[in-house]
Design a protein around this motif. Sequence first.
Motif, PDB file in Angstrom:
ATOM      1  N   SER A  13      -1.468 -11.184  -1.973  1.00  0.00           N
ATOM      2  CA  SER A  13      -2.099  -9.745  -1.761  1.00  0.00           C
ATOM      3  C   SER A  13      -1.984  -9.274  -0.329  1.00  0.00           C
ATOM      4  O   SER A  13      -1.882  -9.883   0.583  1.00  0.00           O
ATOM      5  N   TRP A  14      -1.845  -7.769  -0.572  1.00  0.00           N
ATOM      6  CA  TRP A  14      -1.399  -7.124   0.714  1.00  0.00           C
ATOM      7  C   TRP A  14      -2.735  -6.800   1.560  1.00  0.00           C
ATOM      8  O   TRP A  14      -3.893  -6.462   0.863  1.00  0.00           O
ATOM      9  N   ARG A  15      -2.812  -6.783   2.945  1.00  0.00           N
ATOM     10  CA  ARG A  15      -3.860  -6.063   3.525  1.00  0.00           C
ATOM     11  C   ARG A  15      -3.761  -4.389   3.494  1.00  0.00           C
ATOM     12  O   ARG A  15      -2.570  -4.131   2.975  1.00  0.00           O
ATOM     13  N   LYS A  16      -4.694  -3.669   3.438  1.00  0.00           N
ATOM     14  CA  LYS A  16      -4.795  -2.318   3.251  1.00  0.00           C
ATOM     15  C   LYS A  16      -3.607  -1.597   4.016  1.00  0.00           C
ATOM     16  O   LYS A  16      -3.252  -0.759   3.582  1.00  0.00           O
ATOM     17  N   LYS A  30      15.305  -8.726   0.211  1.00  0.00           N
ATOM     18  CA  LYS A  30      14.524  -9.721  -0.230  1.00  0.00           C
ATOM     19  C   LYS A  30      14.185 -10.613   0.638  1.00  0.00           C
ATOM     20  O   LYS A  30      15.030 -11.241   1.341  1.00  0.00           O
ATOM     21  N   ARG A  31      12.994 -11.201   1.100  1.00  0.00           N
ATOM     22  CA  ARG A  31      12.532 -11.984   2.017  1.00  0.00           C
ATOM     23  C   ARG A  31      11.381 -13.246   1.542  1.00  0.00           C
ATOM     24  O   ARG A  31      10.600 -12.601   0.803  1.00  0.00           O
ATOM     25  N   GLN A  32      11.731 -14.518   1.525  1.00  0.00           N
ATOM     26  CA  GLN A  32      10.810 -15.497   1.298  1.00  0.00           C
ATOM     27  C   GLN A  32       9.767 -15.444   2.405  1.00  0.00           C
ATOM     28  O   GLN A  32      10.126 -15.792   3.484  1.00  0.00           O
ATOM     29  N   ILE A  33       8.426 -15.367   1.935  1.00  0.00           N
ATOM     30  CA  ILE A  33       7.400 -15.326   2.555  1.00  0.00           C
ATOM     31  C   ILE A  33       6.634 -16.736   3.086  1.00  0.00           C
ATOM     32  O   ILE A  33       6.336 -17.166   4.056  1.00  0.00           O
ATOM     33  N   PRO A  48       0.923  -1.265  -0.108  1.00  0.00           N
ATOM     34  CA  PRO A  48      -0.047  -0.047   0.062  1.00  0.00           C
ATOM     35  C   PRO A  48       0.843   1.176  -0.013  1.00  0.00           C
ATOM     36  O   PRO A  48       0.372   2.270  -0.643  1.00  0.00           O
ATOM     37  N   ASP A  49       2.109   1.458   0.582  1.00  0.00           N
ATOM     38  CA  ASP A  49       2.887   2.442   0.514  1.00  0.00           C
ATOM     39  C   ASP A  49       3.803   2.675  -0.523  1.00  0.00           C
ATOM     40  O   ASP A  49       4.684   3.559  -0.840  1.00  0.00           O
ATOM     41  N   GLY A  50       3.877   1.434  -1.451  1.00  0.00           N
ATOM     42  CA  GLY A  50       4.652   1.451  -2.806  1.00  0.00           C
ATOM     43  C   GLY A  50       6.007   1.348  -2.386  1.00  0.00           C
ATOM     44  O   GLY A  50       6.770   1.147  -3.406  1.00  0.00           O
ATOM     45  N   ARG A  51       6.378   0.785  -1.273  1.00  0.00           N
ATOM     46  CA  ARG A  51       7.828   0.734  -0.808  1.00  0.00           C
ATOM     47  C   ARG A  51       8.396  -0.779  -1.163  1.00  0.00           C
ATOM     48  O   ARG A  51       9.607  -1.120  -0.951  1.00  0.00           O
ATOM     49  N   TRP A  52       7.321  -1.765  -1.286  1.00  0.00           N
ATOM     50  CA  TRP A  52       7.550  -3.254  -1.282  1.00  0.00           C
ATOM     51  C   TRP A  52       6.711  -3.969  -2.445  1.00  0.00           C
ATOM     52  O   TRP A  52       5.638  -3.504  -2.616  1.00  0.00           O
ATOM     53  N   ILE A  53       7.287  -4.893  -2.908  1.00  0.00           N
ATOM     54  CA  ILE A  53       6.740  -5.666  -3.939  1.00  0.00           C
ATOM     55  C   ILE A  53       6.546  -7.228  -3.479  1.00  0.00           C
ATOM     56  O   ILE A  53       7.711  -7.657  -2.962  1.00  0.00           O
ATOM     57  N   ALA A  54       5.311  -7.681  -3.570  1.00  0.00           N
ATOM     58  CA  ALA A  54       5.186  -9.245  -3.141  1.00  0.00           C
ATOM     59  C   ALA A  54       5.054  -9.827  -4.477  1.00  0.00           C
ATOM     60  O   ALA A  54       4.368  -9.382  -5.566  1.00  0.00           O
ATOM     61  N   TYR A 108       7.393 -14.167  -2.340  1.00  0.00           N
ATOM     62  CA  TYR A 108       8.935 -13.308  -1.767  1.00  0.00           C
ATOM     63  C   TYR A 108       8.299 -11.764  -1.584  1.00  0.00           C
ATOM     64  O   TYR A 108       7.038 -11.473  -2.394  1.00  0.00           O
ATOM     65  N   VAL A 109       8.890 -11.067  -0.740  1.00  0.00           N
ATOM     66  CA  VAL A 109       8.566  -9.589  -0.437  1.00  0.00           C
ATOM     67  C   VAL A 109      10.086  -8.928  -0.741  1.00  0.00           C
ATOM     68  O   VAL A 109      11.183  -9.505  -0.337  1.00  0.00           O
ATOM     69  N   GLN A 110      10.181  -7.918  -1.705  1.00  0.00           N
ATOM     70  CA  GLN A 110      11.385  -7.183  -1.735  1.00  0.00           C
ATOM     71  C   GLN A 110      11.229  -5.796  -1.935  1.00  0.00           C
ATOM     72  O   GLN A 110      10.131  -5.316  -2.263  1.00  0.00           O
ATOM     73  N   SER A 111      12.129  -4.971  -1.633  1.00  0.00           N
ATOM     74  CA  SER A 111      12.086  -3.675  -1.476  1.00  0.00           C
ATOM     75  C   SER A 111      11.861  -2.928  -2.764  1.00  0.00           C
ATOM     76  O   SER A 111      12.350  -3.612  -3.654  1.00  0.00           O
ATOM     77  N   PHE A 112      11.285  -1.725  -3.159  1.00  0.00           N
ATOM     78  CA  PHE A 112      11.135  -0.967  -4.407  1.00  0.00           C
ATOM     79  C   PHE A 112      11.536   0.408  -3.788  1.00  0.00           C
ATOM     80  O   PHE A 112      11.041   1.049  -3.159  1.00  0.00           O
ATOM     81  N   PRO A 113      12.504   0.926  -4.670  1.00  0.00           N
ATOM     82  CA  PRO A 113      13.340   0.108  -5.820  1.00  0.00           C
ATOM     83  C   PRO A 113      14.046  -0.627  -5.162  1.00  0.00           C
ATOM     84  O   PRO A 113      14.643  -0.849  -4.100  1.00  0.00           O
TER      85      PRO A 113
END
Length: 125
Positions: A44-47, A32-35, A4-10, A22-27
Amino acid sequence: MFSPDGRWIAYVSDESGRGEVYVQSFPLSGEKRQISTNGGSEPSWRKDGLELFYLAADRNLTAVPLKLGAKVEAGWPKPLFAVPDSARRYSYAATGDGRRFLVTRTAGEMPPLTVVVNWQAGWKR
């Protein structure tokens, strides 16, 4: 899926030999972290960004609490409920608070749906 804040990508990658979430920082900065722990898809993210949902390989919709700062801290995956095998890709949607879910099913499994249009005209009789 962006947080939601645009700083991470799942996302899903098969770099481990099977699809995992996985979740990784953006840019992209390398954090990176395996979830998922035993296969996963459809993240899918919670709000509020404090929880990530995904479909586990065993077809259970799963929730993982997250703390997002300079690094990703993930809690233990918690299976919520089983999703039918007949559900299509992108088979669910979560409400913003993550308390309710809409899950797709094939038409053969559902009772008929009746839509009444112009129902207010029936009151005037």
